[in-house]
Enzyme design. Structure first.
Site, PDB file in Angstrom:
ATOM      1  N   GLU A  83      36.343   5.149  35.545  1.00 10.89           N
ATOM      2  CA  GLU A  83      36.186   5.251  37.005  1.00 10.89           C
ATOM      3  C   GLU A  83      34.829   5.838  37.381  1.00 10.89           C
ATOM      4  O   GLU A  83      34.423   6.895  36.856  1.00 10.89           O
ATOM      5  CB  GLU A  83      37.325   6.133  37.583  1.00 10.89           C
ATOM      6  CG  GLU A  83      37.217   6.289  39.097  1.00 10.89           C
ATOM      7  CD  GLU A  83      38.480   6.840  39.755  1.00 10.89           C
ATOM      8  OE1 GLU A  83      39.502   6.985  39.071  1.00 10.89           O
ATOM      9  OE2 GLU A  83      38.424   7.114  40.968  1.00 10.89           O
ATOM     10  N   SER A  95      47.549   8.547  42.924  1.00 13.11           N
ATOM     11  CA  SER A  95      46.904   8.360  44.233  1.00 13.11           C
ATOM     12  C   SER A  95      47.973   8.268  45.326  1.00 13.11           C
ATOM     13  O   SER A  95      47.672   8.388  46.510  1.00 13.11           O
ATOM     14  CB  SER A  95      46.041   7.089  44.240  1.00 13.11           C
ATOM     15  OG  SER A  95      46.770   5.990  43.738  1.00 13.11           O
ATOM     16  N   LYS A 150      49.686   6.628  31.826  1.00 12.89           N
ATOM     17  CA  LYS A 150      48.220   6.810  31.871  1.00 12.89           C
ATOM     18  C   LYS A 150      47.922   8.299  31.995  1.00 12.89           C
ATOM     19  O   LYS A 150      48.583   9.009  32.756  1.00 12.89           O
ATOM     20  CB  LYS A 150      47.611   6.035  33.042  1.00 12.89           C
ATOM     21  CG  LYS A 150      46.101   6.276  33.186  1.00 12.89           C
ATOM     22  CD  LYS A 150      45.428   5.277  34.107  1.00 12.89           C
ATOM     23  CE  LYS A 150      45.515   5.577  35.576  1.00 12.89           C
ATOM     24  NZ  LYS A 150      44.966   6.893  35.982  1.00 12.89           N
TER      25      LYS A 150
HETATM   26  O1  KIV Z   1      45.919   7.124  40.764  1.00 14.43           O
HETATM   27  C1  KIV Z   1      45.305   6.035  40.790  1.00 14.43           C
HETATM   28  O2  KIV Z   1      45.500   5.195  41.670  1.00 14.43           O
HETATM   29  C2  KIV Z   1      44.325   5.782  39.739  1.00 14.43           C
HETATM   30  C3  KIV Z   1      43.374   4.649  39.944  1.00 14.43           C
HETATM   31  C4  KIV Z   1      42.360   5.039  40.931  1.00 14.43           C
HETATM   32  C5  KIV Z   1      42.787   4.176  38.669  1.00 14.43           C
HETATM   33  O3  KIV Z   1      44.285   6.497  38.780  1.00 14.43           O
END
Ligand code: KIV
Length: 278
Positions: free
Chosen positions: A185, A48, A116
């Site tokens: 999400e 993000s 992740k």
């Molecule tokens: O990139 C991010 O901030 C995320 C969150 C929204 C879980 O993957």
């Protein structure tokens, strides 16, 4: 109090005891210090950052180099939280070897504790490869922003029978492959509750209701620093953007009026200039 960073074991213990885990994004040294000091369990260096830090339209343009650059700063700024790094678009989808190499770089170069990845059965081979190499992997299901084109926008996921069943299958596959937790999400809370109950690994929700084992949000949303859009699931706890604009306006006005710098901000010779230059 326990010394050292939060571990995957600590998170699983929390789930077993029914205690909630917390996660928040951070993208630089100072933010990481703040989030860590506030006692958050996991810091997500989310892709993000493409939108809230770099001004891209979505997360797809974020590169591995950009993630590593920000990840290093976050690790330097934190002491207690587990640092989880998003693997950006196309760094783990091609094949298992590619995923392993890129995840290895991220862990080795940033010093973060985990990565992740977005997706379920279609990336399971890559997840197994990383886990077998000793890299803690967090999954991400539901609204997966790296697939925004395919999902047709930022919409709630898992609303029909087929999609709900697929999400559960994906979650089970991630658990079996050795993922230590999963982010869900934008999912109806009933489905999130079902998945949370059926799995033994922690389920971290964002727009998935309060039934999950923990919650994650984006720093800039929570602190009111990003004004371009605010999803329904965001709670804005502070409006720092407003605060900052007011503070900067005060600075501009004081400089213009000659009120800043004040006596307390300047340096004095201790003798006259004539004496000094004699
Ligand atoms: O990139 C991010 O901030 C995320 C969150 C929204 C879980 O993957």
């Amino acid at each position: 109090m326990k010394k050292g960073r939060v571990t995957t074991f600590d998170l699983r213990e929390k789930k077993r005891k029914g205690e909630k885990s917390t996660m928040l994004t951070a993208y630089d040294y100072s933010q990481a210090k703040i989030v860590d000091e506030a006692g958050v369990d996991m810091i997500l260096v989310g892709d993000s950052l493409g939108m809230v830090v770099l001004g891209y339209e979505n997360t797809l343009a974020v590169t591995l180099e950009e993630m590593i650059h920000h990840g290093k700063a976050v690790v330097r700024g934190s002491q207690r939280a587990m640092v989880v790094m998003d693997l950006p678009f196309m760094t783990y989808q091609v094949n298992r070897d590619d995923a392993l190499r890129n995840a290895g770089r991220v862990i080795q170069e940033t010093g973060a504790q985990a990565v992740k990845v977005e997706g379920g059965v279609e990336i399971i081979d890559a997840v197994k490869g990383m886990v077998e190499a000793g890299i803690p992997v967090m999954g991400h299901l539901g609204l997966t922003p790296q697939s925004v084109g395919q999902l047709g926008g930022y919409k709630v996921q898992g609303k029909d029978k087929e999609a709900a069943k697929k999400m559960f299958e994906d979650a089970k596959a991630l658990e079996e492959a050795g993922a230590f937790a999963i982010v869900l999400e934008c999912v109806p809370w009933q489905l999130a509750e079902f998945i949370t109950d059926k799995l033994s690994i922690p389920i971290i929700g964002i727009g998935a209701g309060r039934v999950c084992d923990g919650q994650v949000l984006v720093f800039h949303d929570v602190m009111g620093l990003f004004d371009e859009f605010r999803p329904k699931f965001v709670k804005q706890y502070r409006n720092l953007r407003e605060e900052m604009i007011m503070g900067i306006k005060d600075y501009v006005s004081e400089v213009k009026k000659g009120d800043f710098p004040g006596k307390e901000h300047i340096f004095n010779l201790g003798e006259t200039l004539e004496e000094l230059l004699e």
